[in-house]
Design an enzyme around this catalytic site. Sequence first.
Site, mmCIF file in Angstrom:
data_model
loop_
_atom_site.group_PDB
_atom_site.id
_atom_site.type_symbol
_atom_site.label_atom_id
_atom_site.label_comp_id
_atom_site.label_asym_id
_atom_site.label_seq_id
_atom_site.Cartn_x
_atom_site.Cartn_y
_atom_site.Cartn_z
ATOM 1 N N HIS A 79 -6.540 0.257 -4.433
ATOM 2 C CA HIS A 79 -7.592 1.234 -4.725
ATOM 3 C C HIS A 79 -6.983 2.642 -4.599
ATOM 4 O O HIS A 79 -6.054 2.833 -3.806
ATOM 5 C CB HIS A 79 -8.683 1.025 -3.673
ATOM 6 C CG HIS A 79 -9.950 1.772 -3.889
ATOM 7 N ND1 HIS A 79 -10.112 3.092 -3.559
ATOM 8 C CD2 HIS A 79 -11.152 1.364 -4.391
ATOM 9 C CE1 HIS A 79 -11.353 3.472 -3.838
ATOM 10 N NE2 HIS A 79 -12.006 2.444 -4.344
ATOM 11 N N ASP A 113 -5.918 -3.246 3.789
ATOM 12 C CA ASP A 113 -7.195 -2.637 3.412
ATOM 13 C C ASP A 113 -8.218 -3.777 3.286
ATOM 14 O O ASP A 113 -8.198 -4.535 2.320
ATOM 15 C CB ASP A 113 -7.021 -1.875 2.096
ATOM 16 C CG ASP A 113 -8.353 -1.375 1.533
ATOM 17 O OD1 ASP A 113 -9.404 -1.622 2.162
ATOM 18 O OD2 ASP A 113 -8.328 -0.762 0.453
ATOM 19 N N GLN A 173 -12.739 -5.134 0.993
ATOM 20 C CA GLN A 173 -13.365 -6.203 0.208
ATOM 21 C C GLN A 173 -13.164 -7.586 0.823
ATOM 22 O O GLN A 173 -13.529 -8.585 0.203
ATOM 23 C CB GLN A 173 -12.810 -6.200 -1.229
ATOM 24 C CG GLN A 173 -13.053 -4.919 -1.999
ATOM 25 C CD GLN A 173 -14.526 -4.680 -2.332
ATOM 26 O OE1 GLN A 173 -15.384 -5.549 -2.167
ATOM 27 N NE2 GLN A 173 -14.831 -3.485 -2.804
ATOM 28 N N LYS A 179 -20.244 -1.703 2.893
ATOM 29 C CA LYS A 179 -19.953 -2.874 2.056
ATOM 30 C C LYS A 179 -20.266 -4.179 2.788
ATOM 31 O O LYS A 179 -20.126 -5.257 2.237
ATOM 32 C CB LYS A 179 -18.482 -2.863 1.616
ATOM 33 C CG LYS A 179 -18.166 -1.716 0.645
ATOM 34 C CD LYS A 179 -16.749 -1.821 0.133
ATOM 35 C CE LYS A 179 -16.225 -0.530 -0.453
ATOM 36 N NZ LYS A 179 -16.689 -0.236 -1.800
ATOM 37 N N CYS A 203 -11.752 2.820 -9.668
ATOM 38 C CA CYS A 203 -10.835 3.504 -8.735
ATOM 39 C C CYS A 203 -9.513 2.771 -8.596
ATOM 40 O O CYS A 203 -8.958 2.658 -7.491
ATOM 41 C CB CYS A 203 -11.476 3.690 -7.364
ATOM 42 S SG CYS A 203 -12.881 4.761 -7.392
HETATM 43 N N1 PMP Z 1 -10.414 -0.021 -0.809
HETATM 44 C C1 PMP Z 1 -11.036 -0.939 -1.537
HETATM 45 C C2 PMP Z 1 -10.329 -2.226 -1.864
HETATM 46 C C3 PMP Z 1 -12.329 -0.701 -2.005
HETATM 47 O O1 PMP Z 1 -12.946 -1.613 -2.742
HETATM 48 C C4 PMP Z 1 -12.966 0.519 -1.677
HETATM 49 C C5 PMP Z 1 -14.365 0.834 -2.173
HETATM 50 N N2 PMP Z 1 -14.559 0.565 -3.534
HETATM 51 C C6 PMP Z 1 -12.283 1.447 -0.893
HETATM 52 C C7 PMP Z 1 -11.006 1.143 -0.471
HETATM 53 C C8 PMP Z 1 -12.895 2.743 -0.496
HETATM 54 O O2 PMP Z 1 -13.988 2.519 0.352
HETATM 55 P P1 PMP Z 1 -14.954 3.693 0.770
HETATM 56 O O3 PMP Z 1 -15.415 4.346 -0.496
HETATM 57 O O4 PMP Z 1 -16.065 3.017 1.503
HETATM 58 O O5 PMP Z 1 -14.195 4.641 1.619
#
Ligand code: PMP
Length: 399
Positions: A117, A194, A197, A220, A358
């Site tokens: 991401h 990370d 997910q 999430k 993203c």
């Molecule tokens: N890493 C991953 C794999 C994600 O899916 C996301 C959210 N789409 C993020 C980081 C960022 O998370 P947040 O917007 O809650 O900071």
Amino acid sequence: MYRQDFPILGREVYKRPLIYFDNAATTQKPRCVVEAIDEMYYNVNANVHRGVHYLSQKATDLHEGAREKVRAFINARSTAEVLFTRGTTESLNLVAFSFSEAFLKAGDEVILTVMEHHSDIVPWQLVRDRKDIVIKVIPMNDRGDLDLEAFKALLNDRTRLVCCCHVSNVLGTVNPVKEISRLAHEAGAYVLVDGAQSVPHFPVDVQDIDCDFLTFSGHKIYGPTGIGVLYGKEELLNKMPPYQGGGEMISRVTFEKTTYERLPYKFEAGTPDYVGSYALGVALDYVQSIGMNKISALEHDLTQYAMERMREVEGIRFFGESAQKTSVVSFNVADIHPMDLGTLLDRLGIAIRTGHHCAQPLMQRCGVEGMARVSFALYNTREEIDAFIEALQRVVRMF
Ligand code: PMP
């Protein structure tokens, strides 16, 4: 079965029952979480840690109680290793700043994966600008599995850190983070996972993975927005400088010199989001009352069923067909723009996500500008998937 716990699922959009398939972006909240936020503001509110009075102590107990719930949930050794942040992105930025201050010098290498991401790419580019480090990238095959042989070839005595998403928010691939940790450690490097997910979808045990850092977001996993977690091994966190200064993170301040609080407070400057932490703890209680293994099985079934039914749609192309896959299905249909798909499905009451998710480097790897994505949570059903397929077929016929 759990749908009645989520009041929002009963609403309509455009006079149609809401079908919410955008859970990888954020999940809906059960009543108990919303009530926990209410309860905190109606009955408990006071700033934590500093107060001698009743409410301050009560708020502190709830806030610190939530930290213990997080510790148990991810099986950290101690609450000193559980830092509250605003979310995954802040957790990743904290590590990028603090770890690099303590451990990185020019020429050192950080390895990312092609499916990261942006939140796990851009902070490292900021470090590269500051410290002149080298960023390397683990490639993947066309099914969406990381190439571990290529990873091994990237490791060398300059590798300091390997950063890998546990589950890709685009491909749904569950990466072999335990194996990646082992290989990285053998090469003398640290490992950041990370978990944005993964933590919401199946049991995650930081001691079993043996990662050095793990990040996730409250929103999430059925908790509130604005609260997240950074797990870090105590020994490492102790060697890292604070990320921000002020408030709770000090031991003693003079104009000449400041000493810092012990862990985890050293990394928690300012008034923490004690309402968010408490409500996150309630969300963790909620998922544990169902059971993470059960949630995982339920979502696995939905994912398999969705892919099976989506194959009926002419011209469908999936992105991410790993054997280790969960909860996320990204796709395009023929040459229909994903934004058109998303907009038309929305008018039929179905919320999906479209765009680059993203993860623009991954879009480049897949040779597309964007994708449509459905992602599931414990409250979704096979009936909703059937309604989605019918709507998708209808939209596709329009082109
Ligand atoms: N890493 C991953 C794999 C994600 O899916 C996301 C959210 N789409 C993020 C980081 C960022 O998370 P947040 O917007 O809650 O900071």
